[in-house]
Motif scaffolding. Sequence first.
Motif, PDB file in Angstrom:
ATOM      1  N   LYS A 153     -14.406 -20.517   6.806  1.00  0.00           N
ATOM      2  CA  LYS A 153     -13.136 -21.141   7.209  1.00  0.00           C
ATOM      3  C   LYS A 153     -13.298 -22.650   7.370  1.00  0.00           C
ATOM      4  N   LEU A 154     -14.439 -23.082   7.884  1.00  0.00           N
ATOM      5  CA  LEU A 154     -14.682 -24.518   8.037  1.00  0.00           C
ATOM      6  C   LEU A 154     -14.757 -25.203   6.677  1.00  0.00           C
ATOM      7  N   ILE A 155     -15.372 -24.555   5.705  1.00  0.00           N
ATOM      8  CA  ILE A 155     -15.415 -25.123   4.353  1.00  0.00           C
ATOM      9  C   ILE A 155     -13.985 -25.270   3.825  1.00  0.00           C
ATOM     10  N   ASP A 156     -13.187 -24.212   3.947  1.00  0.00           N
ATOM     11  CA  ASP A 156     -11.776 -24.286   3.555  1.00  0.00           C
ATOM     12  C   ASP A 156     -11.076 -25.462   4.237  1.00  0.00           C
ATOM     13  N   ASP A 213     -21.358 -31.821   7.367  1.00  0.00           N
ATOM     14  CA  ASP A 213     -20.144 -31.406   8.082  1.00  0.00           C
ATOM     15  C   ASP A 213     -20.403 -30.100   8.821  1.00  0.00           C
ATOM     16  N   ILE A 214     -21.069 -29.185   8.152  1.00  0.00           N
ATOM     17  CA  ILE A 214     -21.345 -27.881   8.743  1.00  0.00           C
ATOM     18  C   ILE A 214     -22.378 -28.018   9.857  1.00  0.00           C
ATOM     19  N   CYS A 231      -8.899 -19.981   0.875  1.00  0.00           N
ATOM     20  CA  CYS A 231      -8.829 -18.520   0.769  1.00  0.00           C
ATOM     21  C   CYS A 231      -9.306 -17.816   2.037  1.00  0.00           C
ATOM     22  N   PHE A 232      -9.806 -18.561   3.004  1.00  0.00           N
ATOM     23  CA  PHE A 232     -10.323 -17.953   4.238  1.00  0.00           C
ATOM     24  C   PHE A 232      -9.517 -18.316   5.479  1.00  0.00           C
ATOM     25  N   LEU A 233      -8.776 -19.392   5.442  1.00  0.00           N
ATOM     26  CA  LEU A 233      -8.046 -19.845   6.625  1.00  0.00           C
ATOM     27  C   LEU A 233      -6.843 -18.979   6.974  1.00  0.00           C
ATOM     28  N   GLY A 234      -6.268 -18.331   6.004  1.00  0.00           N
ATOM     29  CA  GLY A 234      -5.065 -17.548   6.274  1.00  0.00           C
ATOM     30  C   GLY A 234      -3.926 -18.462   6.692  1.00  0.00           C
ATOM     31  N   ALA A 279     -10.245 -26.773  17.045  1.00  0.00           N
ATOM     32  CA  ALA A 279     -10.690 -25.654  17.881  1.00  0.00           C
ATOM     33  C   ALA A 279     -12.217 -25.531  17.858  1.00  0.00           C
ATOM     34  N   LEU A 280     -12.823 -25.712  16.701  1.00  0.00           N
ATOM     35  CA  LEU A 280     -14.295 -25.657  16.625  1.00  0.00           C
ATOM     36  C   LEU A 280     -14.923 -26.755  17.468  1.00  0.00           C
TER      37      LEU A 280
END
Length: 96
Positions: free
Chosen positions: A12-15, A28-29, A73-76, A86-87
């Motif tokens: 999700k962070l990559i997205d 970044d990660i 494709c992961f964040l919805g 939030a992170l």
Amino acid sequence: MSRPLLDETVLKLIDAKLALNGHVTSKDIYRHLGLGRQKVSKVFQDYLSANPDSMIYVPAKRKYIATSSFKPCFLGEVKAGEFVDALTIVFGTFNN
């Protein structure tokens, strides 16, 4: 944090980073989640397996760049900026 939950968070962070900045780096990660280089590399490969046309690696810049066909494709339904914020609240910002 469980391994599947952590992997999902990184995906999700990559997205989010691709959506917000048009690029994402290993740093970044590391900065957001404090993960090791090997783990981050594996998750980038997992991301590319699931969403192969979303980004390309540019060695000269040491970053993945979003392609013109990129779609998260992961964040919805979560907004990219809200996810990153939030992170930061939960994990803080790492300076490694």
